[in-house]
Scaffold this motif. Sequence first.
Motif, PDB file in Angstrom:
ATOM      1  N   ILE A 205       4.506   1.906  -7.242  1.00  0.00           N
ATOM      2  CA  ILE A 205       4.040   2.410  -5.952  1.00  0.00           C
ATOM      3  C   ILE A 205       4.071   3.927  -6.038  1.00  0.00           C
ATOM      4  O   ILE A 205       5.100   4.513  -6.368  1.00  0.00           O
ATOM      5  N   ILE A 206       2.934   4.546  -5.741  1.00  0.00           N
ATOM      6  CA  ILE A 206       2.810   6.000  -5.792  1.00  0.00           C
ATOM      7  C   ILE A 206       2.580   6.492  -4.367  1.00  0.00           C
ATOM      8  O   ILE A 206       1.635   6.065  -3.705  1.00  0.00           O
ATOM      9  N   VAL A 207       3.448   7.384  -3.913  1.00  0.00           N
ATOM     10  CA  VAL A 207       3.365   7.907  -2.553  1.00  0.00           C
ATOM     11  C   VAL A 207       2.784   9.315  -2.588  1.00  0.00           C
ATOM     12  O   VAL A 207       3.279  10.172  -3.315  1.00  0.00           O
ATOM     13  N   GLY A 208       1.734   9.537  -1.809  1.00  0.00           N
ATOM     14  CA  GLY A 208       1.129  10.862  -1.713  1.00  0.00           C
ATOM     15  C   GLY A 208       2.037  11.806  -0.939  1.00  0.00           C
ATOM     16  O   GLY A 208       2.277  11.597   0.239  1.00  0.00           O
ATOM     17  N   MET A 209       2.534  12.835  -1.630  1.00  0.00           N
ATOM     18  CA  MET A 209       3.480  13.759  -1.012  1.00  0.00           C
ATOM     19  C   MET A 209       2.979  15.200  -1.043  1.00  0.00           C
ATOM     20  O   MET A 209       3.766  16.135  -1.131  1.00  0.00           O
ATOM     21  N   GLY A 210       1.650  15.387  -0.967  1.00  0.00           N
ATOM     22  CA  GLY A 210       1.116  16.737  -0.804  1.00  0.00           C
ATOM     23  C   GLY A 210       1.456  17.232   0.593  1.00  0.00           C
ATOM     24  O   GLY A 210       1.934  16.469   1.439  1.00  0.00           O
ATOM     25  N   THR A 211       1.206  18.498   0.851  1.00  0.00           N
ATOM     26  CA  THR A 211       1.543  19.031   2.184  1.00  0.00           C
ATOM     27  C   THR A 211       0.785  18.297   3.280  1.00  0.00           C
ATOM     28  O   THR A 211       1.320  18.084   4.371  1.00  0.00           O
ATOM     29  N   CYS A 212      -0.442  17.872   2.982  1.00  0.00           N
ATOM     30  CA  CYS A 212      -1.209  17.124   3.978  1.00  0.00           C
ATOM     31  C   CYS A 212      -0.537  15.783   4.273  1.00  0.00           C
ATOM     32  O   CYS A 212      -0.451  15.353   5.428  1.00  0.00           O
TER      33      CYS A 212
ATOM     34  N   CYS B 172      -1.483  16.058  -3.400  1.00  0.00           N
ATOM     35  CA  CYS B 172      -2.701  15.747  -2.662  1.00  0.00           C
ATOM     36  C   CYS B 172      -3.769  15.209  -3.613  1.00  0.00           C
ATOM     37  O   CYS B 172      -3.976  15.742  -4.697  1.00  0.00           O
ATOM     38  N   ILE B 173      -4.471  14.157  -3.170  1.00  0.00           N
ATOM     39  CA  ILE B 173      -5.555  13.622  -3.987  1.00  0.00           C
ATOM     40  C   ILE B 173      -6.910  13.826  -3.322  1.00  0.00           C
ATOM     41  O   ILE B 173      -7.907  13.262  -3.742  1.00  0.00           O
ATOM     42  N   GLY B 174      -6.948  14.616  -2.256  1.00  0.00           N
ATOM     43  CA  GLY B 174      -8.215  15.002  -1.658  1.00  0.00           C
ATOM     44  C   GLY B 174      -8.704  14.144  -0.514  1.00  0.00           C
ATOM     45  O   GLY B 174      -9.822  14.325  -0.048  1.00  0.00           O
TER      46      GLY B 174
ATOM     47  N   CYS C 280      -7.265  13.923   2.595  1.00  0.00           N
ATOM     48  CA  CYS C 280      -6.308  14.366   3.606  1.00  0.00           C
ATOM     49  C   CYS C 280      -6.471  13.633   4.934  1.00  0.00           C
ATOM     50  O   CYS C 280      -5.492  13.369   5.630  1.00  0.00           O
ATOM     51  N   GLU C 281      -7.709  13.312   5.286  1.00  0.00           N
ATOM     52  CA  GLU C 281      -7.958  12.639   6.564  1.00  0.00           C
ATOM     53  C   GLU C 281      -7.440  11.203   6.581  1.00  0.00           C
ATOM     54  O   GLU C 281      -7.341  10.593   7.641  1.00  0.00           O
ATOM     55  N   LYS C 282      -7.089  10.657   5.418  1.00  0.00           N
ATOM     56  CA  LYS C 282      -6.592   9.281   5.303  1.00  0.00           C
ATOM     57  C   LYS C 282      -5.076   9.209   5.121  1.00  0.00           C
ATOM     58  O   LYS C 282      -4.529   8.129   4.944  1.00  0.00           O
ATOM     59  N   GLU C 283      -4.401  10.350   5.131  1.00  0.00           N
ATOM     60  CA  GLU C 283      -2.944  10.392   4.936  1.00  0.00           C
ATOM     61  C   GLU C 283      -2.228   9.746   6.114  1.00  0.00           C
ATOM     62  O   GLU C 283      -2.740   9.773   7.223  1.00  0.00           O
ATOM     63  N   PRO C 284      -1.031   9.238   5.857  1.00  0.00           N
ATOM     64  CA  PRO C 284      -0.328   9.090   4.587  1.00  0.00           C
ATOM     65  C   PRO C 284      -0.923   7.972   3.729  1.00  0.00           C
ATOM     66  O   PRO C 284      -1.410   6.986   4.238  1.00  0.00           O
ATOM     67  N   LEU C 285      -0.830   8.187   2.419  1.00  0.00           N
ATOM     68  CA  LEU C 285      -1.411   7.295   1.421  1.00  0.00           C
ATOM     69  C   LEU C 285      -0.347   6.760   0.466  1.00  0.00           C
ATOM     70  O   LEU C 285       0.604   7.466   0.142  1.00  0.00           O
ATOM     71  N   ILE C 286      -0.553   5.528   0.018  1.00  0.00           N
ATOM     72  CA  ILE C 286       0.204   5.024  -1.130  1.00  0.00           C
ATOM     73  C   ILE C 286      -0.758   4.276  -2.038  1.00  0.00           C
ATOM     74  O   ILE C 286      -1.761   3.726  -1.580  1.00  0.00           O
ATOM     75  N   ASP C 287      -0.468   4.294  -3.318  1.00  0.00           N
ATOM     76  CA  ASP C 287      -1.177   3.472  -4.294  1.00  0.00           C
ATOM     77  C   ASP C 287      -0.233   2.382  -4.756  1.00  0.00           C
ATOM     78  O   ASP C 287       0.965   2.630  -4.956  1.00  0.00           O
ATOM     79  N   VAL C 288      -0.772   1.188  -4.933  1.00  0.00           N
ATOM     80  CA  VAL C 288      -0.009   0.079  -5.504  1.00  0.00           C
ATOM     81  C   VAL C 288      -0.726  -0.336  -6.777  1.00  0.00           C
ATOM     82  O   VAL C 288      -1.930  -0.602  -6.778  1.00  0.00           O
TER      83      VAL C 288
END
Length: 119
Positions: free
Chosen positions: A29-36, A67-69, A71-79
């Motif tokens: 599980i990858i959690v998007g932890m950019g500032t956005c 950030c993976i670009g 931002c409008e869909k944050e918060p994001l995770i990849d499984v």
Amino acid sequence: MKTLAELKELRDKVQREMKKRDQGTRAEIIVGMGTCGIAAGAREILKSVLAEVEKRELDVRITQTGCIGMCEKEPLIDVKLPGKERVTYGNLTTADIPKIISEHVVNGNVVTDLVIAKH
């Protein structure tokens, strides 16, 4: 280190830790932890993921990314399950995490109503 036994103990510990990093044999599980993501609540999502995985005693690799670009869909995770395509979930709340862990990580069923991308 003063003895051969201490050296062997250290080697065994490092080998166990390296084995945990193996990406190909267990769920990730990858959690998007950019500032956005952080601004959108990613810290709470990460805490929820960690708590749910620990509660269920799952062998899951949990990592963070910037950030993976999207931002409008944050918060994001990849499984990412072994041998399966990576799935990105977005616009998450902490209430979504138990469902994703239960359905996708444990049972292998993608939670389609929360998916924003498949890779």
